[in-house]
Write a protein that holds these residues in place. Sequence first.
Motif, PDB file in Angstrom:
ATOM      1  N   UNK A  67      -5.632   1.396   2.524  1.00 39.37           N
ATOM      2  CA  UNK A  67      -5.100   0.117   2.071  1.00 39.37           C
ATOM      3  C   UNK A  67      -3.787   0.254   1.326  1.00 39.37           C
ATOM      4  N   UNK A  68      -3.293  -0.887   0.889  1.00 43.82           N
ATOM      5  CA  UNK A  68      -1.971  -0.984   0.288  1.00 43.82           C
ATOM      6  C   UNK A  68      -1.803  -0.102  -0.949  1.00 43.82           C
ATOM      7  N   UNK A  69      -2.808  -0.056  -1.819  1.00 41.92           N
ATOM      8  CA  UNK A  69      -2.670   0.732  -3.042  1.00 41.92           C
ATOM      9  C   UNK A  69      -1.709   0.073  -4.009  1.00 41.92           C
ATOM     10  N   UNK A  70      -0.988   0.826  -4.801  1.00 41.17           N
ATOM     11  CA  UNK A  70      -0.952   2.290  -4.751  1.00 41.17           C
ATOM     12  C   UNK A  70      -2.141   2.922  -5.473  1.00 41.17           C
ATOM     13  N   UNK A  71      -2.501   4.112  -4.983  1.00 40.96           N
ATOM     14  CA  UNK A  71      -3.577   4.900  -5.563  1.00 40.96           C
ATOM     15  C   UNK A  71      -3.046   6.278  -5.928  1.00 40.96           C
ATOM     16  N   UNK A  72      -3.609   6.839  -6.970  1.00 42.22           N
ATOM     17  CA  UNK A  72      -3.385   8.243  -7.300  1.00 42.22           C
ATOM     18  C   UNK A  72      -4.721   8.929  -7.069  1.00 42.22           C
TER      19      UNK A  72
END
Length: 182
Positions: A67-72
Amino acid sequence: MKPFKYAVFGIAGLALAAVSTPSIAKMVGGAEMHASKNIVENASASQDHKTLVAAVQAAGLVETLQGKGPFTVFAPVDAAFQKLPAGTVETLLKPENKDQLVAVLTYHVVSGDVTASALVEKISAMGGKAELTTVQGATLTAMLDGDAVKITDAKGNTATVTVADVDQSNGVIHVIDTVLLP
């Protein structure tokens, strides 16, 4: 794999580096990681993250991490999963343990794009330790050990970031050497 060494630059130094340095794909698990690909696509290419990818699939988190996130994502390597007690991974991968698996995996994810330099700055600003709230809802503690960033979980397990700032189209991955447990 040696722990990743961090250099803390002034804001001007970071801006200059961003302008003058072409983006070079990092190698993780024998594969180039491309900033144009999402977290799942890049992790799937890494030979060092086969267990993590299988766990993400079993937990039904593929769509989320694409998905779009952002993720860390603090992404444990296969050797990290092998350090867990015998049978742990196999037990977590069983359908009846999906909730527990989701909890473990989302404990490795922080909302936002937390770069290595931002994390080091936060550690310094917070007196040597920085708390990160995970998507799972619990806290990880980041600190420096010399030039290496260490991440400690709620159970006292400590992971070392071995490869930092692996840019993704929807966030950033930091490769770690230990599975974190909520």
